[in-house]
Design an enzyme around this catalytic site. Structure first.
Site, PDB file in Angstrom:
ATOM      1  N   ARG A 124       0.806  -0.883   0.003  1.00  0.00           N
ATOM      2  CA  ARG A 124       0.205   0.071  -0.203  1.00  0.00           C
ATOM      3  C   ARG A 124       1.120   1.553  -0.130  1.00  0.00           C
ATOM      4  O   ARG A 124       0.339   2.030   0.412  1.00  0.00           O
ATOM      5  CB  ARG A 124      -0.923   0.557   1.073  1.00  0.00           C
ATOM      6  CG  ARG A 124      -1.900  -0.854   0.658  1.00  0.00           C
ATOM      7  CD  ARG A 124      -3.110  -0.634   0.145  1.00  0.00           C
ATOM      8  NE  ARG A 124      -4.246  -1.686   0.487  1.00  0.00           N
ATOM      9  CZ  ARG A 124      -5.428  -1.723   0.483  1.00  0.00           C
ATOM     10  NH1 ARG A 124      -5.312  -1.427   1.644  1.00  0.00           N
ATOM     11  NH2 ARG A 124      -6.014  -3.159   0.364  1.00  0.00           N
ATOM     12  N   ARG A 182      -3.944   6.612   0.466  1.00  0.00           N
ATOM     13  CA  ARG A 182      -4.274   7.716   1.671  1.00  0.00           C
ATOM     14  C   ARG A 182      -3.088   8.208   2.276  1.00  0.00           C
ATOM     15  O   ARG A 182      -3.287  10.138   2.572  1.00  0.00           O
ATOM     16  CB  ARG A 182      -5.564   7.221   2.059  1.00  0.00           C
ATOM     17  CG  ARG A 182      -6.541   7.414   1.474  1.00  0.00           C
ATOM     18  CD  ARG A 182      -7.566   6.554   1.759  1.00  0.00           C
ATOM     19  NE  ARG A 182      -7.068   5.094   2.350  1.00  0.00           N
ATOM     20  CZ  ARG A 182      -7.795   4.285   3.172  1.00  0.00           C
ATOM     21  NH1 ARG A 182      -8.917   4.329   3.670  1.00  0.00           N
ATOM     22  NH2 ARG A 182      -7.854   2.624   3.061  1.00  0.00           N
ATOM     23  N   ARG A 239      -6.641  10.877  -6.583  1.00  0.00           N
ATOM     24  CA  ARG A 239      -8.302  10.259  -5.903  1.00  0.00           C
ATOM     25  C   ARG A 239      -9.521  11.279  -6.103  1.00  0.00           C
ATOM     26  O   ARG A 239     -10.489  10.888  -6.773  1.00  0.00           O
ATOM     27  CB  ARG A 239      -8.242  10.192  -4.537  1.00  0.00           C
ATOM     28  CG  ARG A 239      -8.742   9.164  -3.697  1.00  0.00           C
ATOM     29  CD  ARG A 239      -9.477   7.436  -4.171  1.00  0.00           C
ATOM     30  NE  ARG A 239     -10.386   7.243  -3.460  1.00  0.00           N
ATOM     31  CZ  ARG A 239     -11.625   6.715  -3.523  1.00  0.00           C
ATOM     32  NH1 ARG A 239     -11.880   7.862  -4.112  1.00  0.00           N
ATOM     33  NH2 ARG A 239     -12.085   6.412  -2.456  1.00  0.00           N
ATOM     34  N   ASP A 259      -6.095  -3.038  -7.490  1.00  0.00           N
ATOM     35  CA  ASP A 259      -7.315  -4.028  -6.504  1.00  0.00           C
ATOM     36  C   ASP A 259      -7.158  -5.505  -6.649  1.00  0.00           C
ATOM     37  O   ASP A 259      -6.942  -5.584  -7.932  1.00  0.00           O
ATOM     38  CB  ASP A 259      -7.601  -3.487  -5.919  1.00  0.00           C
ATOM     39  CG  ASP A 259      -8.434  -3.833  -3.483  1.00  0.00           C
ATOM     40  OD1 ASP A 259      -8.344  -3.414  -3.459  1.00  0.00           O
ATOM     41  OD2 ASP A 259      -9.419  -4.826  -4.502  1.00  0.00           O
ATOM     42  N   TYR A 312     -14.316 -12.130  -0.165  1.00  0.00           N
ATOM     43  CA  TYR A 312     -14.961 -11.654  -0.885  1.00  0.00           C
ATOM     44  C   TYR A 312     -15.680 -11.921  -1.337  1.00  0.00           C
ATOM     45  O   TYR A 312     -17.636 -11.097  -1.572  1.00  0.00           O
ATOM     46  CB  TYR A 312     -13.819 -10.460  -1.105  1.00  0.00           C
ATOM     47  CG  TYR A 312     -12.886  -9.732   0.013  1.00  0.00           C
ATOM     48  CD1 TYR A 312     -13.440  -8.201   0.841  1.00  0.00           C
ATOM     49  CD2 TYR A 312     -12.083  -9.905  -0.001  1.00  0.00           C
ATOM     50  CE1 TYR A 312     -12.268  -7.892   1.540  1.00  0.00           C
ATOM     51  CE2 TYR A 312     -11.230  -9.349   0.708  1.00  0.00           C
ATOM     52  CZ  TYR A 312     -11.235  -8.619   1.593  1.00  0.00           C
ATOM     53  OH  TYR A 312     -10.244  -7.506   2.746  1.00  0.00           O
TER      54      TYR A 312
HETATM   55  C1  LIG Z   1      -6.881  -7.789   0.979  1.00  0.00           C
HETATM   56  C2  LIG Z   1      -6.789  -6.737   0.121  1.00  0.00           C
HETATM   57  C3  LIG Z   1      -7.505  -6.075  -0.843  1.00  0.00           C
HETATM   58  N1  LIG Z   1      -6.968  -5.081  -1.958  1.00  0.00           N
HETATM   59  C4  LIG Z   1      -5.679  -5.624  -1.291  1.00  0.00           C
HETATM   60  C5  LIG Z   1      -5.737  -6.718  -0.625  1.00  0.00           C
HETATM   61  C6  LIG Z   1      -4.739  -7.418  -0.003  1.00  0.00           C
HETATM   62  C7  LIG Z   1      -3.600  -6.744   0.795  1.00  0.00           C
HETATM   63  C8  LIG Z   1      -4.722  -6.793   2.007  1.00  0.00           C
HETATM   64  O1  LIG Z   1      -4.418  -7.554   2.730  1.00  0.00           O
HETATM   65  O2  LIG Z   1      -4.642  -4.656   2.368  1.00  0.00           O
HETATM   66  C9  LIG Z   1      -4.338  -5.435  -1.955  1.00  0.00           C
HETATM   67  C10 LIG Z   1      -4.188  -3.907  -3.094  1.00  0.00           C
HETATM   68  N2  LIG Z   1      -4.832  -2.825  -2.235  1.00  0.00           N
HETATM   69  C11 LIG Z   1      -4.728  -1.452  -3.416  1.00  0.00           C
HETATM   70  C12 LIG Z   1      -3.009  -2.128  -3.727  1.00  0.00           C
HETATM   71  C13 LIG Z   1      -2.522  -1.533  -4.709  1.00  0.00           C
HETATM   72  C14 LIG Z   1      -1.078  -0.813  -4.163  1.00  0.00           C
HETATM   73  C15 LIG Z   1      -0.361  -0.476  -2.909  1.00  0.00           C
HETATM   74  O3  LIG Z   1       0.137  -1.545  -2.273  1.00  0.00           O
HETATM   75  O4  LIG Z   1       0.238   0.550  -3.022  1.00  0.00           O
HETATM   76  C16 LIG Z   1      -2.640  -3.095  -3.572  1.00  0.00           C
HETATM   77  C17 LIG Z   1      -1.739  -4.434  -3.832  1.00  0.00           C
HETATM   78  C18 LIG Z   1      -4.780  -0.162  -3.297  1.00  0.00           C
HETATM   79  C19 LIG Z   1      -5.966  -0.250  -2.062  1.00  0.00           C
HETATM   80  N3  LIG Z   1      -7.807  -0.630  -2.175  1.00  0.00           N
HETATM   81  C20 LIG Z   1      -7.873   0.054  -1.375  1.00  0.00           C
HETATM   82  C21 LIG Z   1      -7.407   1.252  -0.996  1.00  0.00           C
HETATM   83  C22 LIG Z   1      -8.317   2.215  -0.769  1.00  0.00           C
HETATM   84  C23 LIG Z   1      -8.801   3.085  -1.356  1.00  0.00           C
HETATM   85  C24 LIG Z   1      -8.902   4.755  -1.551  1.00  0.00           C
HETATM   86  O5  LIG Z   1      -9.972   5.223  -0.427  1.00  0.00           O
HETATM   87  O6  LIG Z   1      -8.178   4.758  -1.624  1.00  0.00           O
HETATM   88  C25 LIG Z   1      -6.106   1.297  -1.930  1.00  0.00           C
HETATM   89  C26 LIG Z   1      -5.590   2.432  -2.505  1.00  0.00           C
HETATM   90  C27 LIG Z   1      -9.091  -0.108  -1.480  1.00  0.00           C
HETATM   91  C28 LIG Z   1      -9.514  -1.565  -0.447  1.00  0.00           C
HETATM   92  N4  LIG Z   1      -9.945  -2.803  -1.044  1.00  0.00           N
HETATM   93  C29 LIG Z   1      -9.385  -3.782  -0.512  1.00  0.00           C
HETATM   94  C30 LIG Z   1      -9.974  -2.871   0.922  1.00  0.00           C
HETATM   95  C31 LIG Z   1     -10.764  -4.086   2.223  1.00  0.00           C
HETATM   96  C32 LIG Z   1      -9.839  -2.187   1.291  1.00  0.00           C
HETATM   97  C33 LIG Z   1     -10.721  -1.706   2.120  1.00  0.00           C
HETATM   98  C34 LIG Z   1      -9.397  -0.888   3.025  1.00  0.00           C
HETATM   99  C35 LIG Z   1      -8.825   0.447   3.170  1.00  0.00           C
HETATM  100  O7  LIG Z   1      -9.037   1.387   2.271  1.00  0.00           O
HETATM  101  O8  LIG Z   1      -7.446   0.158   3.190  1.00  0.00           O
HETATM  102  C36 LIG Z   1      -9.369  -5.462  -1.045  1.00  0.00           C
END
Ligand SMILES: Cc1c2[nH]c(c1CCC(=O)O)Cc1[nH]c(c(CCC(=O)O)c1C)Cc1[nH]c(c(CCC(=O)O)c1C)Cc1[nH]c(c(C)c1CCC(=O)O)C2
Length: 352
Positions: free
Chosen positions: A31, A35, A44, A81, A160
């Site tokens: 990540r 944010r 964003r 994602d 999911y």
């Molecule tokens: C389970 C999972 C998800 N997504 C991901 C996982 C596996 C890793 C982990 O366990 O964290 C993987 C992921 N999600 C994202 C990336 C992109 C690259 C990076 O790592 O910077 C990667 C590799 C962006 C993201 N994916 C998400 C955001 C936040 C979106 C925003 O509001 O800008 C980002 C940058 C949203 C997301 N996506 C997911 C959730 C549960 C959420 C909401 C929680 C959160 O906001 O952190 C599913």
């Protein structure tokens, strides 16, 4: 005298993935785009919603590169994602503000049969375009940085898809895996095939390594872990090796505990990522010394910064010194992380 060895790839992260004990270790952060960065929040806001951001190549490429420009990590993770695979299979998805991802949950065999693998590669075309753009930008902006593509582990993505949202226990998926393993297996196989197609396409577009995020793997009993985490991963890695020879694969069976040893031995990955709770000294013993480990700083130590950050980082480095290793967190960066703490972390790593 001439030695009969092939030259190592020049990029530090690829060298570590090929089994070399590179020091100071190459680093990136799960990540790392997101944010906690003001420049991310700006893009964003411009994109509106998260799926639009993921499917607009100019914007997704920009946010992939933002942390590299600020900190110069050795790894750039594609901005996308894990839930873009269900989305590309036709399952309605949205990211609700403050709630995380929401999918229309799969309710029965018909819903699972209706997932359409034929649409996948066409629907992810913009993500592949992002991969190509990032790879091209890195060549001039940061030639030592490796572009990492990714997908979710089949079990985590199935969690999911069946639950429809994040959950502490994912009872829908874990329950179905016991109650109707044939049906659950059909969903896992659909995801296996989709994941292979998606990752092959990412590699063809320019990804230099790939990672499988199985964030909820550790919720399973040992028998279920072997069946729904190790076996599908082994099948994906076999197909990838056939179709993309030489592509390094990182596996992240989060919360696996002692099952990490089985995973490392049997899933067919080149590197194993470890979560925050894993003792790095134990992992260094349990995983063959020729296989890279990746991890596992507590994201909250990065929020705290200062002496806690330094002590935690140094103790992980001490456990990993002398083996192939890639520095990372044990889970994703949290939004409240002060960006200057990442600067401090990179400084600690570079003086290791
Ligand atoms: C389970 C999972 C998800 N997504 C991901 C996982 C596996 C890793 C982990 O366990 O964290 C993987 C992921 N999600 C994202 C990336 C992109 C690259 C990076 O790592 O910077 C990667 C590799 C962006 C993201 N994916 C998400 C955001 C936040 C979106 C925003 O509001 O800008 C980002 C940058 C949203 C997301 N996506 C997911 C959730 C549960 C959420 C909401 C929680 C959160 O906001 O952190 C599913």
């Amino acid at each position: 005298m001439e030695r009969n060895v092939s030259p190592s790839p020049a990029k530090p992260l690829l060298r570590a993935l090929s089994g070399e004990a590179v020091w100071p270790p190459p680093a990136w952060l799960m990540r790392q785009a997101g944010r906690y960065l003001p420049e991310y929040r700006e893009v964003r806001a411009k994109a509106g919603d998260f799926i639009t951001l993921c499917t607009t190549p100019a914007l997704a490429a920009e946010v992939t590169l933002q942390p590299i420009r600020r900190y110069g990590m050795e790894g750039a993770i594609l901005f996308s994602d894990i839930l873009m695979v269900p989305w590309a299979l036709g399952q309605p998805l949205r990211f609700a503000e403050g709630e995380g991802p929401l999918l229309e949950p799969l309710r029965d065999a018909e819903a699972i049969a209706a997932l359409d693998p034929a649409t996948l590669v066409a629907r992810v075309a913009p993500i592949l375009e992002t991969v190509a753009r990032v790879r091209e930008s890195l060549a001039t902006e940061s030639p030592r940085t490796t572009l990492i593509g990714f997908a979710g582990g089949c079990f985590t993505v199935a969690c999911y898809m069946l639950e429809g949202r994040g959950s502490k226990e994912f009872p829908a998926a874990r329950g179905l895996a016991y109650a109707d393993p044939a049906l659950f297996g059909r969903l896992i196989r659909t995801l296996q095939d989709a994941t292979v197609e998606y990752l092959v396409a990412q590699v063809e577009a320019g990804a230099e390594a790939v990672m499988l995020f199985d964030s909820w793997a550790g919720m399973l009993s040992p028998g279920q872990f072997r069946r729904w985490v190790i076996e599908p991963t082994a099948s994906i890695t076999r197909s990838l090796r056939r179709r993309c020879p030489g592509i390094p694969i990182i596996g992240f069976p989060r919360l696996a505990g002692p099952l990490l040893a089985d995973y490392a031995a049997r899933a067919g990955v080149d590197a194993t990522a470890i979560d925050t709770g894993m003792d790095p000294r134990w992992a260094a013993q349990a995983v063959p010394s020729t296989m890279a480990l990746q991890g596992n700083l507590d994201p909250l130590a990065l929020v705290a910064g200062g002496a806690a950050l330094e002590a935690e980082t140094r103790s992980i480095l001490a456990a990993m010194r002398g083996r192939p290793y890639i520095f990372n967190l044990g889970h994703g960066i949290v939004p409240q992380t002060p960006p200057e703490h990442v600067t401090a972390l990179m400084r600690i790593l570079r003086s290791a």
